[in-house]
Design a protein around this motif. Structure first.
Motif, short mmCIF file in Angstrom:
data_model
loop_
_atom_site.label_atom_id
_atom_site.label_comp_id
_atom_site.label_asym_id
_atom_site.label_seq_id
_atom_site.Cartn_x
_atom_site.Cartn_y
_atom_site.Cartn_z
N ARG A 85 51.29 -36.90 -13.45
CA ARG A 85 50.48 -36.56 -14.70
C ARG A 85 49.75 -35.11 -14.66
NH1 ARG A 85 45.01 -39.19 -16.93
NH2 ARG A 85 44.91 -38.45 -18.92
N VAL A 86 49.87 -34.41 -15.62
CA VAL A 86 49.24 -32.99 -15.75
C VAL A 86 48.41 -33.21 -17.02
CG1 VAL A 86 49.65 -30.73 -15.91
CG2 VAL A 86 51.42 -31.93 -14.73
N HIS A 87 47.36 -32.89 -16.77
CA HIS A 87 46.35 -33.06 -17.97
C HIS A 87 44.98 -32.42 -17.85
CE1 HIS A 87 43.70 -36.21 -15.79
NE2 HIS A 87 44.52 -36.20 -14.96
N GLY A 88 44.01 -32.58 -18.60
CA GLY A 88 42.58 -31.96 -18.33
C GLY A 88 42.41 -30.87 -19.34
N MET A 89 41.93 -29.83 -18.77
CA MET A 89 41.74 -28.63 -19.90
C MET A 89 42.92 -27.88 -20.23
SD MET A 89 38.14 -27.06 -18.18
CE MET A 89 38.09 -25.66 -19.60
N VAL A 90 44.01 -28.56 -20.80
CA VAL A 90 45.33 -27.81 -21.32
C VAL A 90 45.44 -28.26 -22.71
CG1 VAL A 90 45.90 -28.15 -18.81
CG2 VAL A 90 46.52 -29.85 -20.44
N GLU A 91 46.52 -27.56 -23.28
CA GLU A 91 46.91 -27.64 -24.33
C GLU A 91 48.04 -28.76 -24.69
OE1 GLU A 91 49.36 -25.26 -27.94
OE2 GLU A 91 48.04 -24.03 -26.51
N ASN A 92 48.74 -28.68 -23.41
CA ASN A 92 49.84 -29.79 -23.61
C ASN A 92 49.88 -30.74 -22.27
OD1 ASN A 92 50.96 -28.79 -26.04
ND2 ASN A 92 52.11 -27.12 -24.56
N GLU A 93 49.47 -31.99 -22.41
CA GLU A 93 49.16 -33.01 -21.44
C GLU A 93 50.77 -33.43 -21.59
OE1 GLU A 93 46.29 -35.93 -21.58
OE2 GLU A 93 44.68 -34.58 -21.55
N PHE A 94 51.01 -33.68 -19.98
CA PHE A 94 52.67 -34.38 -20.03
C PHE A 94 52.62 -35.09 -18.63
CE2 PHE A 94 53.00 -30.24 -18.01
CZ PHE A 94 53.79 -30.30 -16.95
N THR A 95 53.47 -35.84 -18.74
CA THR A 95 54.01 -36.69 -17.45
C THR A 95 55.47 -36.50 -17.11
OG1 THR A 95 52.49 -38.60 -18.01
CG2 THR A 95 54.16 -39.01 -16.11
N ILE A 96 55.71 -36.16 -15.78
CA ILE A 96 57.19 -35.73 -15.16
C ILE A 96 57.72 -36.81 -14.33
CG2 ILE A 96 56.11 -34.20 -13.58
CD1 ILE A 96 58.70 -32.41 -14.02
N THR A 97 58.76 -37.15 -14.25
CA THR A 97 59.26 -38.18 -13.43
C THR A 97 60.17 -37.62 -12.43
OG1 THR A 97 61.43 -38.42 -14.47
CG2 THR A 97 59.47 -40.02 -15.20
N MET A 98 60.41 -38.18 -11.32
CA MET A 98 61.22 -37.67 -10.38
C MET A 98 62.65 -37.11 -10.80
SD MET A 98 61.54 -36.46 -7.37
CE MET A 98 59.98 -37.26 -6.42
N ALA A 99 63.43 -37.85 -11.60
CA ALA A 99 64.68 -37.44 -12.13
C ALA A 99 64.42 -36.12 -12.95
CB ALA A 99 65.19 -38.72 -13.11
#
Length: 274
Positions: free
Chosen positions: A9-23
């Motif tokens: 999960r990439v989040h916090g003080m960002v414009e676009n939060e997102f989650t990335i899987t291994m695939a």
């Protein structure tokens, strides 16, 4: 951890939060880089440092997708086991080979190196950068968040200091001179993301002598050094080593403990010439 269910999960003080899987991660254009990692608790001359070939995706590209807000200055990375590390945002967005790594030396990450994914950041000690089993990246501020070791008295930023060690001769070894009166000394030196300019060796309290250096692989990797001091008759000697980085920083002889930001001092070895 199961790579099939792993997510970051990439989040916090960002414009676009997102989650990335291994695939999804493995479908991205991955890069391979040789990077030396060092532990901040490594004693002078210790072995808590090593070099490997890492495969992964540039962290700066992940952050570019997230678009950090103005004012953010830190990335708090979190591990599946609750560990956290605070890394300067500017370090993760410059040109260094900072990776979200999935492989090491041509193979999937070993379990003890953070399988299925970890962070690898040249130039910083592991406690502020090299989060294993990473599952969370939060863009934030040093003024607002603290990491695992920061709350235990360690410094917040953890830049790697120029350092060197002696591997040959072994401690207390008895050696035979080579080619008359020459004795082989050798070891490693590192100053990740700056690079090593030179290494110097001294016998007892004599003059510093220039060591021969191996070819530099990259500024993010250590370099081997070798020196053959001459004029050593049968006796006991102490060899010392110091490194100088490409910015002109000379490894300090001042002894200090590892806390709060790495042990310092020159590595020495005593040996006897037959």
């Amino acid at each position: 951890m199961d790579a099939g269910t792993w997510e970051l999960r990439v989040h916090g003080m960002v414009e676009n939060e997102f989650t990335i899987t291994m695939a999804e991660l493995l479908d991205l254009p991955l890069q391979e880089h040789y990077v030396t990692l060092a532990c901040v608790s490594n004693e002078v001359g210790g072995d808590l440092v090593g070099n490997a070939k890492w495969l992964g995706y540039p962290i700066r590209d992940l952050l570019a997708r997230a678009k950090p807000h103005a004012g953010a200055d830190m990335v708090l990375s979190g591990s599946d086991d609750g560990f956290t590390a605070s890394t300067p945002l500017e370090v993760l967005t410059d040109d260094r080979a900072a990776l979200l790594a999935v492989a090491m030396n041509g193979h999937a990450l070993p379990r003890d190196h953070g399988y299925p994914a970890r962070l690898v950041v040249p130039g910083l000690y592991g406690y502020v950068s090299a989060t294993k089993w990473v599952t969370d990246i939060e863009v934030t501020k040093f003024a607002e968040k603290e990491a695992y070791w920061t709350t235990r008295g360690w410094s917040t930023h953890g830049p790697v200091l120029v350092a060197s060690r002696i591997d040959v001769p072994r401690p207390g070894a008895t050696v035979k001179p080579k080619s008359g009166d020459r004795v082989v000394t050798a070891g490693m030196a590192w100053a990740q993301h700056t690079g090593i300019e030179k290494v110097q060796v001294r016998i007892d309290n004599g003059d510093w002598q220039e060591a021969e250096l191996s070819e530099e692989l990259t500024s993010d990797t250590w370099r081997q050094w070798r020196c053959e001091p001459t004029g050593l008759s049968a006796d006991t000697y102490t060899v010392s080593v110091r490194a100088i980085d490409l910015d002109g920083n000379v490894q300090t002889s001042e002894r200090r403990p590892a806390i709060p930001g790495a042990a310092t001092g020159l590595h020495e070895r005593q040996f006897t010439v037959e």
